[in-house]
Design an enzyme around this catalytic site. Sequence first.
Site, PDB file in Angstrom:
ATOM      1  N   SER A 192       0.839  -1.202   0.000  1.00  0.00           N
ATOM      2  CA  SER A 192       0.000   0.000   0.000  1.00  0.00           C
ATOM      3  C   SER A 192       0.868   1.243   0.000  1.00  0.00           C
ATOM      4  O   SER A 192       1.558   1.511  -0.983  1.00  0.00           O
ATOM      5  CB  SER A 192      -0.953  -0.034   1.203  1.00  0.00           C
ATOM      6  OG  SER A 192      -1.859   1.049   1.150  1.00  0.00           O
ATOM      7  N   THR A 193       0.896   1.995   1.095  1.00  0.00           N
ATOM      8  CA  THR A 193       1.629   3.254   1.157  1.00  0.00           C
ATOM      9  C   THR A 193       3.108   3.034   0.850  1.00  0.00           C
ATOM     10  O   THR A 193       3.760   2.205   1.472  1.00  0.00           O
ATOM     11  CB  THR A 193       1.492   3.872   2.556  1.00  0.00           C
ATOM     12  OG1 THR A 193       0.124   3.854   2.948  1.00  0.00           O
ATOM     13  CG2 THR A 193       2.010   5.293   2.567  1.00  0.00           C
ATOM     14  N   MET A 196      -0.022   1.161   5.149  1.00  0.00           N
ATOM     15  CA  MET A 196      -0.756   1.584   6.327  1.00  0.00           C
ATOM     16  C   MET A 196      -1.881   0.588   6.618  1.00  0.00           C
ATOM     17  O   MET A 196      -2.502   0.073   5.699  1.00  0.00           O
ATOM     18  CB  MET A 196      -1.321   2.977   6.058  1.00  0.00           C
ATOM     19  CG  MET A 196      -1.796   3.747   7.281  1.00  0.00           C
ATOM     20  SD  MET A 196      -2.314   5.432   6.813  1.00  0.00           S
ATOM     21  CE  MET A 196      -0.742   6.142   6.315  1.00  0.00           C
TER      22      MET A 196
END
Length: 366
Positions: free
Chosen positions: A173-174, A293
């Site tokens: 993700s992030t 995250m």
Amino acid sequence: MRRIRVLVVDDSVVARRLISDAIASDPALEVVGTASHGGIALKKLPLLNPDIVTMDIEMPEMDGLAALAEIRKLDRKLPVVMVSSLTVRGAAATLDALALGASDYVTKPTSASGVAGRDQMLAELVAKLKAFGGGPTPARQATHPPARHQPLAAAPSTSTTRRRIDVVAIAISTGGPNALAAMIPQIPRDFPVPILIVQHMPPLFTKLLADRLAARSAVAVKEAAAGDTMEAGTVYIAPGNHHMLVRRTGPGVSVVLDQGPPENSCRPAADVLLRSVADVYGPGTLAVIMTGMGHDGLAGCQAIRQQGGQVFAQDEQSSIVWGMPGFVVEAGLADEILSLGALPAAIVRRAAVGRGLPLSVAGGRG
């Protein structure tokens, strides 16, 4: 506790007000200034000394990309969260911004998404400002996972970790686009199994990400389509706003896409994919949980381990946010904890087990 100081940069008066009000409503944050374009923001930076900046991409005078490039000349570490439109142009600019050193991004809601879409975007922005601006520890900033996810007693035995794998499933993700750009081009053209990726991104973004990786990589990379048959040496990226699953169809395995409810506030969700590959490939699954995250992927890793599969987790030092891999490590589910730089070679070595293949990493297309 000192509040996180935010500089809001956007050419729209309405957007500046909405973003500023959302920030002001959180006791951990405060708006120390606003700017209508990048040139004004650059002048205000030394005067306001913000902890983090929100940066619109499309602005007159000096746009967000130009401002970000100038900020990075002055300060390599100041967090900058880009605010992007959900268009092809906006997606391309966002990926460019991440490559230039932006910390993360949020997408502006479309007119069809209404108040709910606006509120969701603002909540996401506030969470990211707190994570990158010195708020709660990134691995803890998301809500804790449900109590049913209990740590396993121990990692599998050496004999289990040397079992042949038939698929690699990556959850990220992030910080993901840059991490994937560093890793996927290191996978050799003759990689013996398919690779499935859930990267938390909206529609349009995932297609552009796949295209950019394909241009740099030796393996084939594509945004997955329903009915795609799993092929060795091919990377399948879940399309934005669709869960990606796999299903055995006769002698092969094919991609299934659906728009079921979001899981962990995500669609695509890593847990959906990981449960699916655990069901289809069982002990032949290798999951790789990377920077991101929240805790998406935790339940899926537990399903994979229960089937006898294996799990790699990215280490804290090389993760932009050690949320997703951090939860997996703390639950005792990771067979190995590896830096971003070490992951490609480790994946290639694990895929070579039981196949008599040379243990090497091949560079991409440049």
